[in-house]
Design a protein around this motif. Sequence first.
Motif, mmCIF file in Angstrom:
data_model
loop_
_atom_site.group_PDB
_atom_site.id
_atom_site.type_symbol
_atom_site.label_atom_id
_atom_site.label_comp_id
_atom_site.label_asym_id
_atom_site.label_seq_id
_atom_site.Cartn_x
_atom_site.Cartn_y
_atom_site.Cartn_z
ATOM 1 N N LEU A 1 21.637 27.584 -44.307
ATOM 2 C CA LEU A 1 20.738 28.738 -44.272
ATOM 3 C C LEU A 1 21.492 30.050 -44.348
ATOM 4 C CD1 LEU A 1 18.367 27.616 -41.372
ATOM 5 C CD2 LEU A 1 17.837 27.585 -43.813
ATOM 6 N N LYS A 2 20.862 31.022 -44.970
ATOM 7 C CA LYS A 2 21.249 32.419 -44.854
ATOM 8 C C LYS A 2 20.067 33.153 -44.222
ATOM 9 C CE LYS A 2 24.479 33.048 -48.757
ATOM 10 N NZ LYS A 2 25.500 33.990 -48.342
ATOM 11 N N PRO A 3 20.311 34.039 -43.262
ATOM 12 C CA PRO A 3 19.225 34.761 -42.597
ATOM 13 C C PRO A 3 18.857 36.038 -43.352
ATOM 14 C CG PRO A 3 21.292 35.211 -41.510
ATOM 15 C CD PRO A 3 21.614 34.252 -42.613
ATOM 16 N N PRO A 4 17.765 36.699 -42.952
ATOM 17 C CA PRO A 4 17.329 37.915 -43.658
ATOM 18 C C PRO A 4 18.368 39.034 -43.695
ATOM 19 C CG PRO A 4 15.556 37.085 -42.278
ATOM 20 C CD PRO A 4 16.770 36.270 -41.941
ATOM 21 N N ASN A 5 19.243 39.115 -42.680
ATOM 22 C CA ASN A 5 20.247 40.187 -42.687
ATOM 23 C C ASN A 5 21.234 40.065 -43.837
ATOM 24 O OD1 ASN A 5 21.348 37.896 -40.842
ATOM 25 N ND2 ASN A 5 23.174 39.020 -41.452
ATOM 26 N N ALA A 6 21.290 38.880 -44.463
ATOM 27 C CA ALA A 6 22.207 38.676 -45.585
ATOM 28 C C ALA A 6 21.684 39.274 -46.885
ATOM 29 C CB ALA A 6 22.473 37.184 -45.773
ATOM 30 N N VAL A 7 20.401 39.614 -46.944
ATOM 31 C CA VAL A 7 19.805 40.083 -48.196
ATOM 32 C C VAL A 7 20.312 41.478 -48.558
ATOM 33 C CG1 VAL A 7 17.654 40.702 -49.359
ATOM 34 C CG2 VAL A 7 17.749 38.676 -47.894
ATOM 35 N N ALA A 8 20.732 41.618 -49.804
ATOM 36 C CA ALA A 8 21.070 42.912 -50.392
ATOM 37 C C ALA A 8 20.325 43.027 -51.712
ATOM 38 C CB ALA A 8 22.577 43.039 -50.600
ATOM 39 N N GLY A 9 20.251 44.243 -52.244
ATOM 40 C CA GLY A 9 19.482 44.468 -53.455
ATOM 41 C C GLY A 9 20.332 44.753 -54.676
ATOM 42 N N HIS A 10 19.680 44.773 -55.810
ATOM 43 C CA HIS A 10 20.301 45.153 -57.073
ATOM 44 C C HIS A 10 20.866 46.569 -56.950
ATOM 45 C CE1 HIS A 10 20.730 45.574 -61.434
ATOM 46 N NE2 HIS A 10 20.062 46.710 -61.353
ATOM 47 N N GLY A 11 22.132 46.732 -57.298
ATOM 48 C CA GLY A 11 22.758 48.044 -57.223
ATOM 49 C C GLY A 11 23.404 48.361 -55.899
ATOM 50 N N ASP A 12 23.236 47.490 -54.914
ATOM 51 C CA ASP A 12 23.861 47.716 -53.610
ATOM 52 C C ASP A 12 25.358 47.413 -53.659
ATOM 53 O OD1 ASP A 12 21.441 48.413 -52.559
ATOM 54 O OD2 ASP A 12 21.137 46.582 -51.407
#
Length: 245
Positions: A73-84
């Motif tokens: 699993l990866k948790p929500p804090n791992a999410v980054a966006g396009h261009g980040d």
Amino acid sequence: MRHVRFRDEAGAVREGEYHDDGTVSFGGRTYAADDVDVLPPCEPSKIVCIGRNYAKHAEERNEDVPDRPLLFLKPPNAVAGHGDAVTLPRERENIEHEIEFGVVIGEQCRNVAAADASDVVAGYTIADDVSNRDDQSREQNWVRGKAFDGACPLGPVLADPEHVDPNDAALELRVNGEVRQSSNTEHFIFDVPTLIEEITRYMTLEEGDVILTGTPEGVGPLEAGDHVEAEIEGIGTLEHDVRRD
């Protein structure tokens, strides 16, 4: 259609359409994609990842091909966006990129048969499963290795299922313009319906959750200052930078 979430000049979050000419539209207005903040295409409660789902990647890692899907699993804090810009963990040197075909779930579901899997898929996206090998090699659950902040850039869009063939989509990842990974989802060991059936046997998936289907061979190092482009046929190109504190 390719759906895009973005923040406009007033700071409002919009859900619009991404066009081939590099523009996004919402409510009768059109914006240049470079002029808006493109957000991750969904807000997952969890990201379910599949390890070693390409035989050649297992080979390059000197590991066996699993006899059933290898889940983590990866948790929500791992999410980054396009261009980040992804910030690499401090005092860790062996950080690698992993392009992945992402499946976005469209409704709450449990115990989904493989034959019915397409009914719960909202669409497809792109991910880079940024991996901290220094810690991954020392732990069984891969929390330090896979779950650090920003370890899962997602996007730039959510592509409708009818426009993407999950069994035959070309993948390519480039770092500073150099091709590092080049393969096709036809080389999956476990296909998308099989993965959905297996995962939902054990857990409820929520609308917006993401399944990352594994990475092909060619994973390699990331350094501060790198620019990553992850491209998948029918979806587009996810881009992000790399930095250190």
